[in-house]
Design a protein around this motif. Structure first.
Motif, mmCIF file in Angstrom:
data_model
loop_
_atom_site.group_PDB
_atom_site.id
_atom_site.type_symbol
_atom_site.label_atom_id
_atom_site.label_comp_id
_atom_site.label_asym_id
_atom_site.label_seq_id
_atom_site.Cartn_x
_atom_site.Cartn_y
_atom_site.Cartn_z
ATOM 1 N N ILE A 7 -6.718 -2.983 1.934
ATOM 2 C CA ILE A 7 -5.813 -2.276 2.880
ATOM 3 C C ILE A 7 -6.419 -2.248 4.288
ATOM 4 O O ILE A 7 -7.617 -1.978 4.480
ATOM 5 C CB ILE A 7 -5.552 -0.852 2.375
ATOM 6 N N ASP A 56 -1.605 -4.464 3.315
ATOM 7 C CA ASP A 56 -2.610 -5.176 2.516
ATOM 8 C C ASP A 56 -2.915 -6.528 3.142
ATOM 9 O O ASP A 56 -2.317 -6.899 4.160
ATOM 10 C CB ASP A 56 -2.162 -5.309 1.060
ATOM 11 N N ASP A 95 -3.255 0.506 -3.113
ATOM 12 C CA ASP A 95 -2.488 -0.720 -3.377
ATOM 13 C C ASP A 95 -2.871 -1.197 -4.788
ATOM 14 O O ASP A 95 -4.027 -1.461 -5.067
ATOM 15 C CB ASP A 95 -2.795 -1.789 -2.335
ATOM 16 N N PRO A 129 0.835 -1.189 0.000
ATOM 17 C CA PRO A 129 0.000 0.000 0.000
ATOM 18 C C PRO A 129 0.874 1.244 0.000
ATOM 19 O O PRO A 129 1.953 1.283 0.605
ATOM 20 C CB PRO A 129 -0.798 -0.096 1.301
#
Length: 605
Positions: free
Chosen positions: A97, A140, A88, A60
């Protein structure tokens, strides 16, 4: 395949990748594959759809590395103050995320892991820290997950708490201060400090004196809070100030707080003790036991503490040993029994008092002490006995003697009165004030030639008067105040005719009660006579010639005179006759009567 990412085997038709595929760049590739048999001009084609399957190869990423947000300190808990956002490139779980706060300076914040919303967990009203930096991490959901923190890609969010003027200034300096009274003008007395937790102008404090600054004794710097003297201080005039001080912030509206600042002016020994009087007058009776109260001397010292505690003493000088003073109370008492007749007045110039300050200060006063008389002395005559001689011819009321007596006492105790206590037969009296003895009647030595009596000198004390007696002897001296007196008059003398010459035929007798020459008698014949003569001393009448006949008779006048300066004389008749001439003599009257006044002088007819 515009990017030339694939190749195809021309014989077997196997499609291979020529470069690294990137799902995030192109997740689906649609290839058109053409086939040709030999050299035939006829082509055929087909569409090959290639899906690039994502792998978790992108962490991310926050669009910004830092951010800043401001909030009010009055926001309630649960308020969203910030929304964090990261991207992301992956897809699916690899691109899902989760947010977290990696590090924070306060527990006042939390973050929603799915939404990235930063919320207040509590109020920041009392928060002392005005700025908070939250490091927000994004991770993530891939396997394994990728995080921005590991990639040094976290978001630093600075949260600034906006101040409102919701706090009053708060005094943190002491409400009590001390200052010596002898400090110079402009000397620092106290540092007034007030804190305001607000920020900016809301927390900027100025200082002001509201009340209690009598005579504008102090000045206050409104910015620094430094309080200084504006004039000379005097503990004896004012030893305490109560200043009401205000601390005012610069907010809008302004908030303030007040404090009563007590300033104690500490004493220094700058005041000299002062006696309430410069001259103390007192009186004390003589003959009292030591310790008799005389007077209390008092002094005041406007200083405080030891500087005002006084000690009294008598400085050396005339008569100071006769008295002592209580060093604490100033009470003066006798140190010995006093005698007014020895010393009546004590003038002591050195009654001193000093304070207990360092260095000590002192002053003096004068004592004037008069010793009051007690009747402790009897009158004393100037002589132990008085003797005087006076003539008997003094007139009534004549002064013959002045008595003198003195009394060492004072006032009525020393005032002398005179009196006589023995019988003087009315002959004398005394003036009670002057002591002069005078005749109270005519004197007659022949009646009483000496008087002995006692005179008394008494003082006039109203309480137990004292007296002294003295003997007075008055001798009465003779004066020639009496005539000689014949014991017989007339005198009849029979003388025989044959009496021989020089024979005493008769003797006349006379007396004079006076003394000395005043009473010594001399006889004489008044008429010269040849037949008879008289002995002047004895009074013998002597025949000098024979008698002429038997019928002889004669009368002789005989004088009897004293020998005083002014002689006095008496006369008598002597009748001399012979027997034949003797005849009877008779009184003319058989009874004589007379009246005589009393107190008639001696010798009066």
């Amino acid at each position: 395949d515009p990017h030339g990412m694939f190749s195809i085997d021309p014989q077997f038709g196997i499609i291979r990748t020529k470069t690294q595929l990137d799902h995030e760049a192109q997740s689906v590739v649609v290839l058109t594959v053409q086939s040709q048999l030999g050299d035939s001009p006829v082509y055929s084609s087909t569409q090959v759809n290639i899906s690039v399957i994502d792998i978790n190869d992108n962490p991310p990423v926050f669009l910004a590395k830092s951010d800043k947000v401001t909030i009010s300190r009055t926001q309630p808990p649960g308020t969203a103050v910030y929304i964090a956002h990261a991207e992301d490139k992956d897809s699916g779980l690899n691109g899902a995320i989760k947010y977290s706060i990696a590090s924070k300076q306060s527990s006042a914040f939390s973050i929603d892991p799915s939404l990235g919303v930063v919320n207040l967990t509590r109020t920041v009203f009392a928060e002392k820290q005005q700025e908070h930096t939250l490091h927000i991490a994004a991770e993530d959901c891939g396997s394994p997950p990728l995080t921005s923190l590991l990639m040094r890609d976290s978001l630093a969010v600075k949260i600034v708490i906006l101040d409102i003027n919701d706090n009053c200034p708060n005094f943190i300096s002491s409400p009590l201060s001390y200052v010596m009274e002898d400090v110079e003008v402009g000397s620092l007395v106290h540092h007034i400090i007030a804190k305001d937790p607000d920020e900016g102008r809301n927390g900027q404090v100025t200082y002001h004196i509201l009340s209690g600054n009598e005579n504008k004794a102090f000045v206050l710097d409104k910015i620094t809070g430094l309080l200084s003297t504006a004039r000379l201080l005097d503990h004896e005039i004012q030893e305490r100030y109560s200043l009401t001080v205000m601390a005012l912030d610069d907010g809008s509206p302004a908030l303030s707080a007040t404090q009563v600042l007590t300033i104690i002016v500490l004493d220094v020994n700058d005041e000299t003790p002062t006696f309430l009087k410069q001259l103390y007058k007192a009186a004390v009776h003589e003959n009292r036991d030591p310790g008799e109260f005389v007077i209390k001397v008092e002094a005041v010292d406007r200083d405080a503490g030891l500087n005002s505690l006084l000690r009294y003493e008598i400085l050396p000088g005339t008569g100071y040993r006769k008295f002592k003073v209580n060093s604490d109370s100033g009470e003066l008492v006798t140190a010995a029994s006093l005698d007014r007749e020895t010393q009546e007045v004590f003038s002591i110039k050195g009654s001193s008092c000093h304070d207990l300050g360092s260095p000590s200060r002192s002053s003096t006063a004068q004592l004037y002490i008069r010793v009051l008389d007690e009747n402790d002395h009897s009158p004393l005559f100037a002589k132990t006995q008085y003797q005087i001689s006076v003539t008997e011819d003094l007139e009534e009321g004549s002064a013959i003697l002045d008595l003198s007596a003195s009394d060492e006492d004072d006032g009525l105790n020393g005032e002398v009165m005179y009196s006589l206590i023995d019988d003087t037969y009315g002959a004398f009296a005394v003036d009670s004030v002057t002591g002069s003895i005078v005749t109270a009647k005519a004197l007659d030595r022949e009646t009483k030639s000496q008087y002995t009596f006692r005179a008394v000198a008494s003082d006039c004390s109203t309480h137990l008067p004292r007296s002294t007696t003295v003997s007075v002897v008055v001798h009465i001296e003779d004066v020639n105040d009496n005539d000689p007196g014949f014991l017989q008059n007339p005198i009849r003398v029979f003388v025989p005719a044959e009496t021989a010459v020089n024979e005493t035929v008769a003797t006349v007798r006379a007396e004079d009660v006076d003394l000395g020459s005043n009473g010594a008698i001399v006889f004489n014949l008044m008429v010269a006579e040849t037949v008879f003569q008289i002995d002047g001393n004895t009074g013998d009448i002597i025949l000098r010639e024979p008698l002429a006949s038997k019928n002889f008779s004669t009368q002789l006048l005989v004088t009897a005179s004293d020998q005083g300066i002014s002689p006095r004389t008496a006369t008598a008749m002597v009748i001399i006759f012979t027997e034949e001439q003797e005849e009877k003599i008779s009184f003319r009257h058989s009874l004589y009567e007379a009246s005589v006044a009393e107190n008639s002088a001696a010798g009066g007819h």
